[in-house]
Design a protein around this motif. Sequence first.
Motif: not given
Length: 353
Positions: A44-53, A79-89
């Motif tokens: 990944l590019p060095a200047d890629f600092l995602p605010e969401t994952v 260290s994103p501000a929003e860090f989402s994960c999908e889940a299956n029950p």
Amino acid sequence: MSGLYIHIPFCERKCSYCAFYSFPRPWKNEDGFFQALEKELQTLPADFLPETVFIGGGTPTALDIQTLAKLFSLLRKFSPAEFSCEANPGTVDRQKLDLLRKSGVNRLSIGVQSFDSRCLETLGRIHSAEEAEAAFRLARAAGFENTGLDLMFGIPGQTVPKLEADLDRALALNPQHISIYNLMYEEGTLLTNLKPQKLDESLERDMYDLIRRRLTVAGFVHYEISNFARPGFECRHNLLYWSGGEYIGVGPAAHSHWKGMRWANTADLDGYCANGPRRAFDEKLDPEAKERETLVMGLRRLAGVDVSAGLWKTLGGNFRTLEKEGLLVIEGNRVRLSEEALFVSDAVFAELV
Ligand code: SF4
């Protein structure tokens, strides 16, 4: 602002309607997948600092606890501000949820689809309604304050009262976010091949109207065609997609848009494991094509889009025609879909691409 998407192409079992790029576990070369993923993350590019994952797929929570821990160790540098994960029950337990929380995940999206047992059976889901409710409560107990539900409507055999019951059970859980999509019959899926009795379009429209009414009365903001959120809980990662923002996707079949380029990894899990990612396409965006694309994606948001003077010159006539037909609302330089158009948005978009 930019986002990182991680595609985990594994599920417990394939749902009947699913055309996402995913395979049932166990997969013959899961280690190979994670080695390739690690290498791709290192490029990944060095200047890629995602605010969401956003970890999606597939079913990230189908991974066993050791593999999940390995996945999060690869993501420690973000260290994103929003860090989402999908889940299956059908695939969560307290141990996995604790690991997700400990690893920084602060937004969970639980795929429920329906609370009706017949609908769940039609969709080939691996869990019951009760298991879905239990998974939601477990997520709350594990400390997930921002938890959403994914639902569906237009399922063969679904009726308006069944949908109302689904909405009641969803609201009783008090989620922060609800995504609710109209079932699509994707080519090649088991459900499509079975040729079930589809619901009438007029019934599906009634269902959509009901959903909008019920969820807005319950205090949700209808912010995208199929997405509703408590104020302040809109999905920031998906808002990036709908506003022409930049993101990089890793894993097979993942798409990216970064610094004027757009590309997608090939949908080839074996090739990914053996040789790392290869690009299915890689293109520099033509500025006008990019603007049109941003317009169409942006129109998915109920707030609409500010249109540039250049685009007004090319598309002004189309905008006026759609306005006369009651499908578009124009306010100064801003355009948005009318309420009438929300259910037939694809037909409107076809006039603008
Ligand atoms: S759990 Fe999701 S990604 Fe997996 S098969 Fe079902 S719908 Fe597809």
